[in-house]
Scaffold this active site. Structure first.
Site, PDB file in Angstrom:
ATOM      1  N   PHE A  10     -15.350  -5.743   0.139  1.00  0.00           N
ATOM      2  CA  PHE A  10     -14.670  -4.659   0.850  1.00  0.00           C
ATOM      3  C   PHE A  10     -13.390  -4.309   0.100  1.00  0.00           C
ATOM      4  CE2 PHE A  10     -16.303  -5.330   5.505  1.00  0.00           C
ATOM      5  CZ  PHE A  10     -17.599  -5.107   5.059  1.00  0.00           C
ATOM      6  N   GLU A  11     -13.261  -3.048  -0.272  1.00  0.00           N
ATOM      7  CA  GLU A  11     -12.010  -2.522  -0.842  1.00  0.00           C
ATOM      8  C   GLU A  11     -11.325  -1.754   0.282  1.00  0.00           C
ATOM      9  OE1 GLU A  11     -10.753  -2.647  -3.960  1.00  0.00           O
ATOM     10  OE2 GLU A  11     -12.387  -3.455  -5.186  1.00  0.00           O
ATOM     11  N   ILE A  12     -10.144  -2.219   0.706  1.00  0.00           N
ATOM     12  CA  ILE A  12      -9.593  -1.738   1.972  1.00  0.00           C
ATOM     13  C   ILE A  12      -8.474  -0.711   1.836  1.00  0.00           C
ATOM     14  CG2 ILE A  12     -10.211  -3.929   3.065  1.00  0.00           C
ATOM     15  CD1 ILE A  12      -7.184  -4.605   3.058  1.00  0.00           C
TER      16      ILE A  12
END
Length: 444
Positions: free
Chosen positions: A317-319
């Site tokens: 996950f790139e948040i």
């Protein structure tokens, strides 16, 4: 993750906007590397034009871990924690592992979904560890996110065991807090997300040693050793490696421009697309890291977890990523710098994790959810490599560390026994020859 330029995942309450033109992540990485090489002596001096760490938003690493330990102490019925240390060649690392296990006798531990979440693998991505802390609060004491009642998720949590690593790269984060604000590597300059064994050491034409040093060998770094052993012994059904630099929901692969074949791949994509639809109005980038980021990454955690550890659902996950930040303004590029944005990122991604838990519980086939033994019985590498300290134990988790890693450590033991047996046999053989010679001499 290196800085990126992608359409941000927006939560339901966020208004749509037009993103600026894409910019190569590799160009950003090269700019950061050149800046460090040109003036290494001034690495700790932050120029006036560069955004410093927002101390009113981001806790120092020691403070963050102390707050987590206090949270565990207040919630012994739900949380336990281990401190794990590893070291080699004069370098050592320490990692806190927090376990959430909702104590409900109505649900047998062997039927629970096991989830492993890692935050802070790259030192400069401070927002990820703040998300870890907020998620732990939601799992224990906080009952609302931005006014949304979370009671509907309570039943779901009874069916989960979640291990959280709040700061995987503690030494690297310390370097960032000391002023090396662009650094993503660990304490001795290795990128922990290039130190795993799948396609390790392969370098693309635009390879950047400042950003992507893979180490001297797969799992040369203590941090990667700890995470590998944790994955092998805990055997999670879902793994999420949390980063910042852009906003996306990724599945394998990173080292090639494709996703895996077959039903497992379709299940992973289905889970991510449902999270994307329910929480982000289909605004997130979904797919393989290698196919969507714009370059291939070799030796990554996610690819190992899928190909070698056989985790059914490993994700990245790139948040967060600020697409307007200057390429030399590292902190702003990877972390929100105002409270409104900070709170929005934390809230929408905490909700994303809750939806992920629900989707995973609904989607994972029953034959993949089988008992793996005691949930707290994860055994790290033994001897001089690793030791385990229990900082907190609940009444049902008073087990002691038993045994050593059944790979390296047993091999060492067998080798020592073999050498000892060989020595004894040689001694007995030489003694027999000596006696025979003495006897023969006496008969002459």
């Amino acid at each position: 993750a290196p800085a990126g330029r992608a359409v941000p995942c927006r939560a339901a309450e966020m208004a749509p906007y037009a993103p600026p033109p894409p910019l190569s992540r590799r160009l950003v990485a090269l700019t950061l590397a050149l800046a460090a090489l040109v003036s290494p002596a001034s690495a700790k001096k932050i120029p006036a034009s560069v955004t410093p760490i927002s101390r009113d938003l981001y806790r120092p690493s020691d403070t963050l871990l102390s707050e987590i330990k206090a949270l565990v102490a207040r919630n012994p019925d739900r949380l336990t924690m281990d401190t794990v240390r590893a070291g080699n060649k004069g370098y050592s690392a320490e990692m806190l592992v927090v376990t959430f296990n909702h104590v409900k006798k109505t649900v047998h531990d062997g039927s629970k979904i096991k989830i492993l979440l890692s935050f802070g693998q790259h030192g400069r991505e401070l927002i990820t560890s703040e998300l870890a802390l907020s998620l732990l609060y939601i799992l224990t004491e906080k009952r609302k996110i931005a006014g949304v009642d979370l009671s509907s998720f309570e039943k779901i949590l009874e069916h989960l065991v979640i291990k959280v690593v709040p700061i995987e790269n503690f030494n690297g984060r310390k370097r960032v807090e000391a002023g090396e604000i662009c650094d993503r590597r660990n304490g001795r300059g290795v990128d922990l997300n290039r130190n795993w064994s799948v396609d390790w050491g392969k370098k693309e034409k635009d390879y950047n040693p400042f950003e992507e040093d893979p180490g001297t060998a797969p799992f040369s770094e203590p941090e990667a050793q700890i995470m590998q052993e944790l994955s092998k012994s805990f055997k999670p059904h879902i793994w999420v490696n949390v980063h910042s630099g852009m906003e996306a929901l990724f599945m394998p692969y990173d080292h090639k421009n494709t996703t895996p074949d077959g039903a497992p791949s379709h299940l992973m994509r289905s889970v991510l697309e449902n999270v994307n639809h329910r929480n982000f109005q289909d605004s997130c980038l979904v797919g393989s890291g290698g196919g969507a980021v714009g370059y291939l990454a070799h030796g990554t955690t996610t690819d190992y977890l899928y190909d070698i550890a056989k985790v059914p659902m490993p994700f990245t996950f790139e948040i967060y990523g600020d697409e307007k930040a200057s390429t030399d303004d590292c902190f702003k590029m990877f972390n929100p710098v105002d409270k409104i944005t900070f709170d929005r990122v934390i809230n929408k991604w905490c909700m994303a994790f809750l939806i992920l838990f629900e989707e995973g519980l609904r989607t994972l086939p029953d034959d993949q959810v089988v008992s793996q033994g005691a949930l707290d019985n994860w055994v790290p590498m033994g001897g001089e490599i690793l030791e385990r300290n229990m900082d907190q134990k609940s009444g049902g988790e008073n087990g002691k560390l038993e045994g050593l890693d059944l790979g390296m450590q047993e091999l060492k033991t067998y080798f020592r026994l073999f050498m000892l047996s060989t020595f004894l046999l040689m001694f007995m053989f030489c003694s027999r020859i000596s006696k025979n010679r003495s006897r023969d001499s006496g008969n002459i």
